[in-house]
Design an enzyme around this catalytic site. Structure first.
Site, short mmCIF file in Angstrom:
data_model
loop_
_atom_site.label_atom_id
_atom_site.label_comp_id
_atom_site.label_asym_id
_atom_site.label_seq_id
_atom_site.Cartn_x
_atom_site.Cartn_y
_atom_site.Cartn_z
NE ARG A 1 -1.31 2.49 2.96
CZ ARG A 1 -0.70 3.54 3.50
NH1 ARG A 1 -0.71 4.79 2.77
NH2 ARG A 1 -0.35 3.60 4.65
CG ASP A 2 3.29 4.35 3.00
OD1 ASP A 2 3.49 5.22 2.09
OD2 ASP A 2 3.14 4.41 4.18
CB CYS B 1 1.84 10.48 1.73
SG CYS B 1 0.44 11.36 1.20
CG HIS C 1 7.50 7.39 5.83
ND1 HIS C 1 7.27 6.74 4.35
CD2 HIS C 1 6.20 7.06 6.26
CE1 HIS C 1 6.25 6.50 4.16
NE2 HIS C 1 5.73 6.57 5.31
N1 COA Z 1 -13.07 4.59 -4.17
C1 COA Z 1 -13.28 4.84 -5.49
N2 COA Z 1 -13.60 6.15 -5.80
C2 COA Z 1 -13.91 6.98 -5.09
C3 COA Z 1 -13.55 6.72 -3.79
C4 COA Z 1 -13.20 5.76 -3.05
N3 COA Z 1 -13.08 5.29 -1.81
N4 COA Z 1 -13.83 8.13 -3.21
C5 COA Z 1 -14.30 8.98 -3.98
N5 COA Z 1 -14.13 8.07 -5.32
C6 COA Z 1 -14.42 8.77 -6.63
C7 COA Z 1 -15.66 9.34 -6.89
O1 COA Z 1 -16.85 8.20 -7.13
C8 COA Z 1 -15.66 10.49 -7.88
O2 COA Z 1 -15.75 9.91 -9.02
P1 COA Z 1 -16.36 10.29 -10.19
O3 COA Z 1 -15.52 11.69 -10.29
O4 COA Z 1 -16.21 9.30 -11.36
O5 COA Z 1 -17.71 10.92 -10.05
C9 COA Z 1 -14.41 10.82 -7.68
O6 COA Z 1 -13.73 9.70 -7.00
C10 COA Z 1 -14.30 12.16 -6.71
O7 COA Z 1 -15.12 11.83 -5.45
P2 COA Z 1 -15.17 13.02 -4.20
O8 COA Z 1 -15.96 12.29 -3.19
O9 COA Z 1 -15.62 14.29 -4.73
O10 COA Z 1 -13.58 12.96 -3.82
P3 COA Z 1 -12.37 14.03 -3.58
O11 COA Z 1 -11.87 14.16 -5.28
O12 COA Z 1 -12.73 15.13 -2.83
O13 COA Z 1 -11.13 13.21 -3.35
C11 COA Z 1 -10.61 11.07 -1.75
C12 COA Z 1 -11.37 12.44 -1.71
C13 COA Z 1 -10.46 11.02 -0.35
C14 COA Z 1 -11.56 10.13 -2.45
C15 COA Z 1 -9.44 11.30 -2.57
O14 COA Z 1 -8.82 12.29 -2.14
C16 COA Z 1 -8.48 9.98 -2.36
O15 COA Z 1 -8.90 8.90 -2.51
N6 COA Z 1 -7.43 10.28 -1.73
C17 COA Z 1 -6.54 9.08 -1.44
C18 COA Z 1 -5.33 9.89 -0.54
C19 COA Z 1 -4.34 8.71 -0.34
O16 COA Z 1 -4.65 7.45 -0.35
N7 COA Z 1 -3.06 9.08 0.13
C20 COA Z 1 -1.96 8.36 0.36
C21 COA Z 1 -2.11 7.50 1.57
S1 COA Z 1 -1.94 8.46 3.05
ZN ZN Z 2 3.41 6.21 5.43
#
Ligand code: COA
Ligand code: ZN
Length: 322
Positions: free
Chosen positions: A19-20, A244, A213
Site C-alpha cells: 500500500r504505502d 505519500c 519513514h
Molecule cells: N473509491 C473509489 N472511488 C472513489 C472513492 C473511493 N474510496 N472516493 C471517491 N471516489 C470517486 C468518486 O466516485 C468520484 O468519481 P467520479 O469523478 O467518477 O464521480 C471521484 O472519486 C471524486 O469523488 P469525491 O468524493 O469528490 O472525492 P475527492 O475528489 O474530494 O477526493 C478522496 C477525496 C479522499 C476520495 C481522494 O482524495 C482520495 O482517494 N485520496 C487518497 C489519498 C491517499 O491514499 N493518500 C496516500 C495515503 S495516506
Molecule cells: Zn506512510
C-alpha cells in the site's frame, strides 16, 4: 538457531509495502504480481499486511485493482489483512472485499489533510465516525492511521494538544488500534520515546502502532526508541518503498527486512522468516523498474560470509614465514 528465531519479546511486524510502497510508484505493478507478492509476505510470517487502499482511482491509480487483489490472495491463518480507507465509498468496497480490518486515515495537520484527502479535519472525522460505525456493525475491526503526528511538511510541529485530541476522539469511537504516523520522516528518537510513553499511559486499552519513514535516516533509531518506550507494533515496508504522493519530500518507510534483521540480532521475536523476506524484496526491482534502498537485500544478513580472497593460502604462508 536460525537468525530469524529471536526468543525474546514479541514485536509485531506489519507490512505496508503493497500500500504505502506501491501507491508511490510510477509503474503499475500487474495485479497477478501484487497477489504473488502478498502471498510471499504471508508465507514469511508477517503479523499484518496492508494489502491495498480503497481510494479514488484518480488519486491513487497504482492501487485501482484493490478488489481483485483482496479477492485472490491466499489468506494465512495468523495474518490479518487490512486496507486503507479514506471515506464511506472506500469502506463499502473494503467490507465487500472481505477485508479483515479497515485502516481509516486522516491527518492531524489541517494542511496535510486538505492536500491529501481534500477535506478539513472535521469533515474527515465526521466521515470516519460513520465508517467506524459501519465497520463495527459489520463485525470488521477498525484501526486509525493518523498522519503527520511527528511533524507536518507544510506546518512543522503539530501541537501535542492537537495530536492527543484526535487520538482521544478516535479512542472514544471504540476503535481497536491507532497508528501514529511519521509521514515524511520528521520524527526523532527522543520525541518518539516521549509521544509513545504518553500515548500508552493515557490509553492503555488502545493498541498503538508506530509508522516511520526513513526520509532523514532516523527510521531504525526511531523503531528502537519506540520499543524502549513499550511499543510492540511497527509498520514497515518491503525494500524500504513508500511515501505519500500528497506530501512533498516523502520517501520510503523504514525497511521491513532491515528491521527484522536488526531485531532478530537483538533477541526480539518478530515471527518473520528473514530469508523469505529478503527473497521477496529481491523481486521488487523487476516489478517497479528501479533499485530499492534496502541495505540488507544488497548486503545480506550480518553472518552471510564471503569466501577469502584469491591466493589467500599464499598470502598466509608469506605472512607466517616473516
Ligand atoms: N473509491 C473509489 N472511488 C472513489 C472513492 C473511493 N474510496 N472516493 C471517491 N471516489 C470517486 C468518486 O466516485 C468520484 O468519481 P467520479 O469523478 O467518477 O464521480 C471521484 O472519486 C471524486 O469523488 P469525491 O468524493 O469528490 O472525492 P475527492 O475528489 O474530494 O477526493 C478522496 C477525496 C479522499 C476520495 C481522494 O482524495 C482520495 O482517494 N485520496 C487518497 C489519498 C491517499 O491514499 N493518500 C496516500 C495515503 S495516506
Ligand atoms: Zn506512510
Amino acid at each position: 538457531m536460525p537468525i530469524w528465531q529471536g526468543a525474546g519479546r514479541r514485536i509485531h511486524m506489519q507490512e505496508v509495502g503493497l500500500r504505502d510502497g506501491l501507491q508511490m510508484e510510477k509503474a503499475f505493478v500487474p495485479t497477478a504480481d501484487k497477489i504473488a507478492l502478498c502471498n510471499a509476505l504471508s508465507d514469511a510470517g508477517l503479523s499484518k499486511i496492508e494489502v491495498t487502499s480503497f481510494t479514488s482511482p484518480t488519486a491513487i491509480p497504482a492501487l485501482r485493482d484493490a478488489e481483485i487483489v483482496l479477492r485472490e490472495i491466499t489468506r494465512r491463518p495468523g495474518t490479518l489483512y487490512t486496507a486503507l480507507v479514506p471515506n464511506l465509498r472506500g469502506a463499502e468496497r473494503a467490507i465487500e472485499s472481505r477485508t479483515d480490518e479497515l485502516n481509516l486515515v486522516m491527518s492531524v495537520s489541517a494542511t496535510h489533510n486538505l492536500a491529501n484527502l481534500r477535506m478539513t479535519r472535521e469533515q474527515s472525522f465526521a466521515v470516519l465516525a460513520q465508517v467506524a460505525a459501519l465497520a463495527q456493525g459489520a463485525g470488521v475491526a477498525v484501526n486509525v492511521s493518523l498522519s503527520c503526528v511527528f511533524g507536518c511538511p507544510f506546518e512543522g510541529d503539530v501541537p501535542d494538544a492537537d495530536v492527543l485530541g484526535w487520538v482521544q476522539r478516535f479512542a472514544d469511537l471504540g476503535v481497536s488500534g491507532i497508528t501514529l504516523c511519521d509521514t515524511t520522516g520528521m520524527a526523532y528518537p527522543t520525541q518518539v520515546r516521549q509521544v509513545t510513553k504518553a500515548a500508552r499511559a493515557r490509553w492503555p486499552g488502545v493498541e498503538f502502532t508506530l509508522h516511520f519513514h526513513n526520509t532523514r535516516g532516523m527510521g531504525l533509531a526511531n523503531v528502537l526508541a519506540g520499543i524502549d518506550a513499550g511499543a510492540s507494533r511497527f509498520d514497515t515496508s518491503l525494500g524500504g518503498l513508500g511515501g505519500c504522493p500528497f506530501a512533498p519530500g516523502a520517501s520510503g518507510n523504514v525497511c521491513s527486512e532491515e528491521v527484522v534483521h536488526a531485531l532478530a540480532l537483538m533477541g526480539y521475536d518478530t515471527g518473520v522468516d528473514l530469508a523469505q523476506l529478503i527473497a521477496a524484496a529481491q523481486r521488487l526491482p523487476a516489478l517497479i523498474g528501479h533499485d530499492v534502498s534496502s541495505q540488507i537485500a544488497k548486503a545480506g544478513p550480518r553472518l552471510a560470509l564471503h569466501p577469502v580472497p584469491a591466493g589467500f593460502d599464499a598470502i598466509r604462508e608469506r605472512a607466517l614465514a616473516r
